[in-house]
Design a protein around this motif. Sequence first.
Motif, mmCIF file in Angstrom:
data_model
loop_
_atom_site.group_PDB
_atom_site.id
_atom_site.type_symbol
_atom_site.label_atom_id
_atom_site.label_comp_id
_atom_site.label_asym_id
_atom_site.label_seq_id
_atom_site.Cartn_x
_atom_site.Cartn_y
_atom_site.Cartn_z
ATOM 1 N N GLU A 95 0.843 -1.189 0.000
ATOM 2 C CA GLU A 95 0.000 0.000 0.000
ATOM 3 C C GLU A 95 0.880 1.240 0.000
ATOM 4 N N VAL A 96 0.426 2.280 -0.649
ATOM 5 C CA VAL A 96 1.207 3.494 -0.819
ATOM 6 C C VAL A 96 1.172 4.344 0.448
ATOM 7 N N GLY A 97 2.340 4.848 0.817
ATOM 8 C CA GLY A 97 2.492 5.784 1.928
ATOM 9 C C GLY A 97 3.682 6.665 1.638
ATOM 10 N N SER A 98 4.031 7.558 2.554
ATOM 11 C CA SER A 98 5.218 8.389 2.320
ATOM 12 C C SER A 98 6.462 7.574 2.652
ATOM 13 N N TYR A 99 7.561 7.891 1.984
ATOM 14 C CA TYR A 99 8.803 7.162 2.204
ATOM 15 C C TYR A 99 9.236 7.271 3.665
ATOM 16 N N LEU A 100 9.114 8.453 4.255
ATOM 17 C CA LEU A 100 9.526 8.659 5.637
ATOM 18 C C LEU A 100 8.734 7.770 6.590
ATOM 19 N N GLU A 101 7.422 7.717 6.437
ATOM 20 C CA GLU A 101 6.572 6.884 7.306
ATOM 21 C C GLU A 101 6.898 5.405 7.145
ATOM 22 N N LEU A 102 7.040 4.971 5.902
ATOM 23 C CA LEU A 102 7.285 3.551 5.662
ATOM 24 C C LEU A 102 8.692 3.126 6.066
ATOM 25 N N HIS A 117 10.966 3.627 -2.812
ATOM 26 C CA HIS A 117 10.487 4.828 -3.505
ATOM 27 C C HIS A 117 9.799 4.379 -4.791
ATOM 28 N N ILE A 118 8.561 4.730 -4.970
ATOM 29 C CA ILE A 118 7.874 4.395 -6.218
ATOM 30 C C ILE A 118 8.555 5.140 -7.369
ATOM 31 N N LEU A 119 8.950 6.369 -7.121
ATOM 32 C CA LEU A 119 9.729 7.155 -8.090
ATOM 33 C C LEU A 119 11.183 7.128 -7.636
ATOM 34 N N GLU A 120 12.076 6.803 -8.531
ATOM 35 C CA GLU A 120 13.478 6.719 -8.164
ATOM 36 C C GLU A 120 14.003 8.059 -7.649
ATOM 37 N N VAL A 121 14.889 7.987 -6.664
ATOM 38 C CA VAL A 121 15.452 9.173 -6.024
ATOM 39 C C VAL A 121 16.156 10.078 -7.044
ATOM 40 N N ARG A 122 16.831 9.491 -8.007
ATOM 41 C CA ARG A 122 17.560 10.303 -9.000
ATOM 42 C C ARG A 122 16.616 11.236 -9.756
ATOM 43 N N TYR A 174 5.160 -0.634 -13.724
ATOM 44 C CA TYR A 174 4.120 -0.759 -12.708
ATOM 45 C C TYR A 174 2.754 -1.127 -13.302
ATOM 46 N N ALA A 175 2.752 -1.802 -14.433
ATOM 47 C CA ALA A 175 1.490 -2.190 -15.087
ATOM 48 C C ALA A 175 0.600 -3.030 -14.168
ATOM 49 N N SER A 176 1.205 -3.844 -13.337
ATOM 50 C CA SER A 176 0.431 -4.695 -12.431
ATOM 51 C C SER A 176 0.118 -4.007 -11.097
ATOM 52 N N GLN A 177 0.555 -2.761 -10.952
ATOM 53 C CA GLN A 177 0.355 -2.012 -9.708
ATOM 54 C C GLN A 177 -0.266 -0.648 -10.011
ATOM 55 N N PRO A 178 -1.529 -0.605 -10.407
ATOM 56 C CA PRO A 178 -2.138 0.660 -10.821
ATOM 57 C C PRO A 178 -2.155 1.737 -9.733
ATOM 58 N N GLU A 179 -2.283 1.346 -8.469
ATOM 59 C CA GLU A 179 -2.292 2.353 -7.405
ATOM 60 C C GLU A 179 -0.915 2.998 -7.232
ATOM 61 N N TRP A 180 0.159 2.247 -7.482
ATOM 62 C CA TRP A 180 1.498 2.808 -7.422
ATOM 63 C C TRP A 180 1.694 3.807 -8.563
#
Length: 190
Positions: A95-102, A117-122, A174-180
């Motif tokens: 499930e999606v949350g903020s990086y800091l919380e997770l 990170h769903i989006l890479e840090v770079r 992320y085709a199999s992870q639409p919420e991400w």
Amino acid sequence: NKIDPDGRGVNDVNPLPEVTVTAKKNDPVGTRAMDPVSGFWGWVGYFAFDRTYRSGENSNGKFPVIKATWNVNSQGVITSVVPLTGTVDVGIAGEVGSYLELTKLAKGLKGGSEAHHILEVRHLKRLFKSTSKAPAVLLTKAEHLAFTNELRQALPYGKVYQPQEIIEAYKKVYASQPEWLKAAINYLTH
């Protein structure tokens, strides 16, 4: 199907937190499990790689039946038991949350899971987006590595990508992870 008083069926799964098992019977702490570290390469291996003794792998016959891992000092004496751990469904994995919380949650799980990170840090840094507030998910180490490798193949290092290029690549990964995907697009575009 039988239903118990709290309404669960026989095939329902009850999610539990991280499980840690520590052996207490026949406590081996203080026992010499292996030969003392010696020689240049012995010390290099001790400091660079592993300060543990695993029965059945590098066993000297002291504990041949027990499958366990212990922390050892340079004299080969067991100093503590490394707990057996495993990740049990904590109800939020994936499930999606903020990086800091997770990240805080993952530390509490003691090594069973990692914040991804769903989006890479770079990309986040280049687009001046917060890395700690960025959308993330809790994954096992193996899942984390697999998604990271897929993202690196889709968007190889050495090139600067525009937000639309990032989104198109992430649609495939992320085709199999639409919420991400939804969280990634929302964070990139707002």
